[in-house]
Scaffold this motif. Structure first.
Motif, short mmCIF file in Angstrom:
data_model
loop_
_atom_site.label_atom_id
_atom_site.label_comp_id
_atom_site.label_asym_id
_atom_site.label_seq_id
_atom_site.Cartn_x
_atom_site.Cartn_y
_atom_site.Cartn_z
N ASP A 67 -31.43 -0.27 5.76
CA ASP A 67 -30.87 -0.68 4.47
C ASP A 67 -31.59 -1.86 3.83
N SER A 80 -21.62 3.93 17.51
CA SER A 80 -22.12 2.83 16.67
C SER A 80 -21.25 2.58 15.45
N LYS A 81 -20.45 3.57 15.07
CA LYS A 81 -19.63 3.44 13.87
C LYS A 81 -18.49 2.44 14.08
N ASP A 135 -18.50 -2.77 10.95
CA ASP A 135 -19.76 -3.37 10.54
C ASP A 135 -20.90 -2.36 10.47
N CYS A 136 -20.60 -1.08 10.68
CA CYS A 136 -21.66 -0.07 10.70
C CYS A 136 -21.08 1.30 10.36
N ILE A 195 -29.73 1.28 11.83
CA ILE A 195 -29.01 1.45 10.56
C ILE A 195 -29.08 0.18 9.73
N CYS A 196 -28.96 -0.97 10.37
CA CYS A 196 -29.11 -2.24 9.65
C CYS A 196 -30.50 -2.34 9.02
N GLY A 236 -22.46 4.13 11.05
CA GLY A 236 -22.81 5.14 12.04
C GLY A 236 -23.76 6.17 11.46
N LYS A 291 -27.06 1.04 15.86
CA LYS A 291 -26.55 0.04 14.92
C LYS A 291 -27.70 -0.79 14.33
N GLU A 292 -28.63 -1.16 15.17
CA GLU A 292 -29.76 -1.98 14.70
C GLU A 292 -30.66 -1.20 13.75
#
Length: 412
Positions: free
Chosen positions: A179, A206-207, A210-211, A175-176, A213, A172-173
């Motif tokens: 972007d 993680s999906k 808010d994400c 993917i953040c 995935g 998740k981190e």
């Protein structure tokens, strides 16, 4: 009801790759033995290999308070040290067996508990068989442990839930972070798992709202096609500016060759090749072939030692498995491993049992093919329903000076 009759002391060891909750199993063994009235609980230093050198400690001298117990539960890696030592076939070489049993007899050890994975259960299998052949009363029990979640007969293994929680959280981190810039990029994350993709599959957790995935999840259960991988990335880049792929460290092509064949190290004592490099190889391939900015990220040991992000459920079950193995040994069981049977997902319920170690040693449980999407780039809802309950709950470390405090083995 089976009666518990204390006959002697306990020897416990840890073997194979560590996890963030392996010491909770050790605490489970220690507490169950003490509660039953066992006089001394010894700990092997560096597993069977260390015991052959008569390297062991009296755990009662190192775990002296409730605080020690709580610290040890929250301490990553193997408190006693580990090894990857393969005992020979006793019919070909009986010498190490005679030595081990002589050491155990000298210490009046009647119960041996070994915490580990597939190869560690091979050790339990061989030692219990030798005990039977010489009519020894020593009991040998296995406690499951592995982040790979690849032990047969059990629903899951202690260590997997916490590693899966780390993988999903870190994903998740990542993917953040990917972007942040308004530019095309590909990030390929390499996750552990020699022949089983359970941990790589956990990246799908993680999906959420808010994400998005990972876009691609590549497991070792399916042959890997580098050209098809590039085609999929090329298609995805037309739809979004950043592409995230989670890949197993042990991806192989249709001929069985590792993607990172050139980076494969020599095999360990059990014949397993030590592999790493899939993400770095593939990110380089993307840069060269597609001309896109690409980076490879390798979690490596981070995913198995992140004690600051354990699953409370995983920690609890690791402790329970150690306790159950000790109690089973005290009741006369030998040549078995503690296993979990899942009763339901919602509410999550399991039963603990024991299983003949011959059904477990030297075998690997892989992700069911039905849990992998048809195109081989993701996992189904069935996997998510299976894995979500295993990452539930948190257990905060004890912080001192802004950092987690751990228990370490002091020299006697």
């Amino acid at each position: 009801m089976e009666q518990i009759m204390i006959q002697g002391n306990v020897m416990v060891g840890q073997s194979g790759g560590p996890t963030s909750v392996i010491n909770a199993s050790l605490v489970g063994v220690f507490q169950a033995a003490r509660e039953a009235g066992v006089t001394t609980v010894y700990g092997m230093r560096n597993g069977i290999e260390g015991l052959l050198k008569e390297e062991y400690v009296d755990l009662g001298k190192h775990i002296t308070s409730d605080l020690d117990i709580e610290l040890l539960k929250r301490t990553p890696s193997s408190f006693l040290g580990s090894c990857r030592f393969k005992l020979p076939d006793m019919r070909q070489d009986e010498k190490p067996y005679r030595r081990l049993f002589a050491i155990l007899d000298k210490l009046n050890v009647k119960y041996v508990i070994y915490i580990g994975g597939n190869d560690s259960m091979d050790t339990i299998m061989k030692l219990s068989a030798y005990a039977l052949s010489i009519k020894s009363e020593i009991r040998f029990m296995g406690v499951p442990k592995t982040i790979d979640n690849d032990l047969a007969e059990t629903d899951h293994t202690p260590g997997y839930g916490s590693a899966a929680k780390y993988v999903a959280s870190a994903m998740k981190e990542i993917i953040c972070d990917s972007d942040v810039y308004n530019m095309e990029s590909v990030t390929i994350v390499e996750i552990m798992g020699r022949n089983a993709g359970w941990l790589t599959a956990a990246s799908a957790l993680s999906k959420g709202e808010d994400c998005a995935g990972p876009d691609l999840i590549c497991l070792p259960e399916r042959p890997f096609d580098a050209e098809l991988f590039l085609e999929r990335i090329e298609k995805l880049r037309k739809e979004k500016k950043t592409v995230i792929a989670a890949v197993s460290e042990a991806l192989r092509d249709k001929d069985g060759r590792y993607v990172c064949e050139g980076d494969v190290s020599p095999a360990d004592a059990f014949g397993h090749k030590i592999i790493t490099g899939s993400a770095l190889y593939l990110s380089d391939l993307v840069r060269r072939r597609l001309g896109i900015k690409a980076r490879g990220i390798v979690f490596n040991t981070l995913q198995r030692c992140a004690s600051h992000l354990v699953s409370r459920r995983d920690m609890t079950e690791a402790f329970m498995a150690g306790s159950q193995a000790m109690r089973a040994a005290l009741k006369g069981h030998s040549g078995e491993m503690v296993i979990f049977r899942r009763v339901s997902n919602e509410p999550y319920q399991i039963l603990m049992e024991t299983c003949d170690v011959y059904k477990i040693a030297n075998t690997e449980k892989t992700v069911p093919d039905a849990w992998i999407t048809q195109d081989g780039t993701g996992v189904t809802d069935a996997f998510l329903e299976y894995s979500r309950p295993l990452i539930i709950g948190e257990l905060a470390p004890f912080m001192v000076g802004g950092l987690p405090r751990h228990l370490f083995l002091r020299e006697e």
